[in-house]
Design an enzyme around this catalytic site. Structure first.
Site, mmCIF file in Angstrom:
data_model
loop_
_atom_site.group_PDB
_atom_site.id
_atom_site.type_symbol
_atom_site.label_atom_id
_atom_site.label_comp_id
_atom_site.label_asym_id
_atom_site.label_seq_id
_atom_site.Cartn_x
_atom_site.Cartn_y
_atom_site.Cartn_z
ATOM 1 N N LYS A 133 -12.646 0.927 -14.546
ATOM 2 C CA LYS A 133 -13.181 -0.375 -14.118
ATOM 3 C C LYS A 133 -13.663 -1.191 -15.327
ATOM 4 O O LYS A 133 -13.510 -2.409 -15.364
ATOM 5 C CB LYS A 133 -14.290 -0.173 -13.075
ATOM 6 N N TYR A 148 -13.352 6.989 -13.166
ATOM 7 C CA TYR A 148 -13.347 5.758 -12.363
ATOM 8 C C TYR A 148 -14.076 4.641 -13.115
ATOM 9 O O TYR A 148 -13.559 3.521 -13.255
ATOM 10 C CB TYR A 148 -14.013 6.038 -11.013
ATOM 11 N N SER A 178 -15.396 -3.475 -10.750
ATOM 12 C CA SER A 178 -16.550 -2.916 -10.025
ATOM 13 C C SER A 178 -17.777 -3.111 -10.901
ATOM 14 O O SER A 178 -17.652 -3.225 -12.134
ATOM 15 C CB SER A 178 -16.338 -1.419 -9.780
ATOM 16 N N ASN A 221 -5.777 -4.703 -6.161
ATOM 17 C CA ASN A 221 -6.997 -4.128 -5.579
ATOM 18 C C ASN A 221 -6.916 -2.608 -5.396
ATOM 19 O O ASN A 221 -7.940 -1.945 -5.292
ATOM 20 C CB ASN A 221 -7.226 -4.837 -4.216
ATOM 21 N N ASP A 271 0.857 -1.197 0.000
ATOM 22 C CA ASP A 271 0.000 0.000 0.000
ATOM 23 C C ASP A 271 0.885 1.236 0.000
ATOM 24 O O ASP A 271 1.995 1.222 0.531
ATOM 25 C CB ASP A 271 -0.907 0.002 1.235
HETATM 26 N N1 NAD Z 1 -16.065 0.460 -1.739
HETATM 27 C C1 NAD Z 1 -16.838 0.154 -2.775
HETATM 28 O O1 NAD Z 1 -18.067 0.381 -2.777
HETATM 29 C C2 NAD Z 1 -16.248 -0.533 -3.984
HETATM 30 C C3 NAD Z 1 -17.126 -1.030 -4.955
HETATM 31 C C4 NAD Z 1 -16.600 -1.644 -6.080
HETATM 32 C C5 NAD Z 1 -15.222 -1.782 -6.227
HETATM 33 N N2 NAD Z 1 -14.402 -1.296 -5.266
HETATM 34 C C6 NAD Z 1 -12.978 -1.444 -5.477
HETATM 35 O O2 NAD Z 1 -12.370 -2.086 -4.374
HETATM 36 C C7 NAD Z 1 -11.030 -1.635 -4.217
HETATM 37 C C8 NAD Z 1 -10.791 -1.154 -2.799
HETATM 38 O O3 NAD Z 1 -11.725 -0.120 -2.502
HETATM 39 P P1 NAD Z 1 -11.987 0.351 -0.996
HETATM 40 O O4 NAD Z 1 -13.370 0.887 -0.947
HETATM 41 O O5 NAD Z 1 -11.572 -0.713 -0.050
HETATM 42 O O6 NAD Z 1 -11.001 1.606 -0.933
HETATM 43 P P2 NAD Z 1 -10.027 2.138 0.227
HETATM 44 O O7 NAD Z 1 -9.803 3.574 -0.090
HETATM 45 O O8 NAD Z 1 -10.526 1.770 1.573
HETATM 46 O O9 NAD Z 1 -8.708 1.309 -0.054
HETATM 47 C C9 NAD Z 1 -7.883 1.576 -1.158
HETATM 48 C C10 NAD Z 1 -6.441 1.385 -0.724
HETATM 49 O O10 NAD Z 1 -5.616 1.596 -1.874
HETATM 50 C C11 NAD Z 1 -4.485 2.339 -1.452
HETATM 51 N N3 NAD Z 1 -3.897 3.047 -2.584
HETATM 52 C C12 NAD Z 1 -4.364 4.160 -3.207
HETATM 53 N N4 NAD Z 1 -3.504 4.529 -4.181
HETATM 54 C C13 NAD Z 1 -2.489 3.625 -4.170
HETATM 55 C C14 NAD Z 1 -1.309 3.489 -4.948
HETATM 56 N N5 NAD Z 1 -0.996 4.358 -5.907
HETATM 57 N N6 NAD Z 1 -0.489 2.449 -4.681
HETATM 58 C C15 NAD Z 1 -0.799 1.563 -3.685
HETATM 59 N N7 NAD Z 1 -1.893 1.668 -2.912
HETATM 60 C C16 NAD Z 1 -2.737 2.686 -3.161
HETATM 61 C C17 NAD Z 1 -5.008 3.294 -0.390
HETATM 62 O O11 NAD Z 1 -3.972 3.801 0.437
HETATM 63 C C18 NAD Z 1 -5.993 2.399 0.346
HETATM 64 O O12 NAD Z 1 -5.386 1.721 1.430
HETATM 65 C C19 NAD Z 1 -10.836 -0.554 -5.288
HETATM 66 O O13 NAD Z 1 -10.242 -1.128 -6.429
HETATM 67 C C20 NAD Z 1 -12.240 -0.135 -5.606
HETATM 68 O O14 NAD Z 1 -12.357 0.409 -6.909
HETATM 69 C C21 NAD Z 1 -14.880 -0.679 -4.151
#
Ligand code: NAD
Length: 257
Positions: free
Chosen positions: A157, A153, A140, A89, A36
């Site tokens: 996806k 975004y 997503s 992720n 991360d």
């Molecule tokens: N939360 C939702 O509703 C949802 C729905 C569909 C898909 N997703 C996908 O799930 C994944 C995680 O989402 P989340 O809601 O847990 O988000 P989150 O913000 O809680 O976690 C994302 C993590 O990615 C890290 N990050 C950001 N930029 C980075 C980089 N350049 N290098 C390394 N790490 C990096 C952040 O520090 C964070 O810890 C994403 O790919 C998101 O698109 C989320």
């Protein structure tokens, strides 16, 4: 212990779905590399895994930076000698229309969300080939059901779904499976940022729940457990799949109200 001894790299595992997935993988016996950009978040995930009796290490990584991803590969091999699973992720979300998105925001979103999948796959593939490993990408439901105010975004996806299928075709003969997961709204960082960007954040959250047939948004571990399944032998004949984990968001039957 479906993943006993399987070395698993999870990007964006310093919070949200990535962290919950890291905990689920460790519970199944995987040795987890928590990658991360947020060092403190990654360290916290590792502490949680170790407290629960699992094995993990943290590597500060910017998935948009080729040198940083090369370093992630090096640190993974230093720690565990081999790698079986890559779970890409990490992502960011710019909650704007195309017109309002700055060029810098656009380029960064493409570089992290889509570029990160490319770079991690590119540099881990030679090592995954040696173990007959697999790749899981985080897409997503926004890859095909788009929503307002997050155009870039949604574009990343959709591209990740296509890239997953293309990589599955390219690497299937080598025994490497490549799948992606398409979650609906999940109670974690990116959904929270989307709610906050709306005029009525609490109302937006409530409405989001009702867009799912199950009338609620999902929990991060509900996605993590599907990632465990895709990484396990139980999914040995699955590749090129976009696995929907959306509580009925995409069913077309979701009640409004
Ligand atoms: N939360 C939702 O509703 C949802 C729905 C569909 C898909 N997703 C996908 O799930 C994944 C995680 O989402 P989340 O809601 O847990 O988000 P989150 O913000 O809680 O976690 C994302 C993590 O990615 C890290 N990050 C950001 N930029 C980075 C980089 N350049 N290098 C390394 N790490 C990096 C952040 O520090 C964070 O810890 C994403 O790919 C998101 O698109 C989320």
């Amino acid at each position: 212990m479906k993943l006993k001894g399987r070395v698993t790299v999870i990007t964006g595992a310093g919070s949200g779905i990535g962290r919950a997935s890291a905990l689920e993988f460790a519970k199944e016996g995987a040795q987890v590399v928590v990658a991360d950009i947020n060092e403190a978040g990654a360290a916290k995930t590792v502490r949680q895994i170790k407290t629960a009796g699992g094995e993990a290490c943290a590597v500060k990584t910017d998935v948009a930076d080729p040198d940083s991803v090369r370093n992630l590969v090096k640190e993974t091999l230093n720690a565990f000698s081999r790698v079986h699973v890559l779970f890409s992720n990490a992502a960011i979300q710019i909650n704007k229309t195309v017109e309002d998105t700055t060029v810098e925001e656009w380029n960064r979103e493409m570089a992290v969300n889509l570029g990160g999948v490319f770079l991690c796959s590119k540099f881990f593939l030679p090592h995954l080939r040696k173990t007959g490993g697999c790749i899981i990408n985080m897409a997503s439901v926004n890859g095909y059901f788009v929503e307002p105010m997050c155009a870039g975004y949604c574009a990343t996806k959709g591209a990740i779904i296509a890239l997953t299928k293309a990589m599955a075709i390219d690497h299937g003969k080598e025994g490497i499976r490549v799948n992606c997961i398409c979650p609906g709204y999940i109670d974690s960082g990116l959904a929270w940022s989307y709610f906050e960007a709306q005029p009525d954040p609490a109302g937006a959250r409530q409405t989001a729940g009702k867009l799912h047939a199950l009338w609620r948004i999902g929990r991060p571990e509900e996605v993590g457990r599907v990632a465990v399944f895709l990484a396990s032998e139980d999914a040995s004949f699955m590749t090129g799949s976009a696995v929907v984990v959306d509580g009925g968001f995409g069913s077309g039957l979701a009640p409004q109200g």
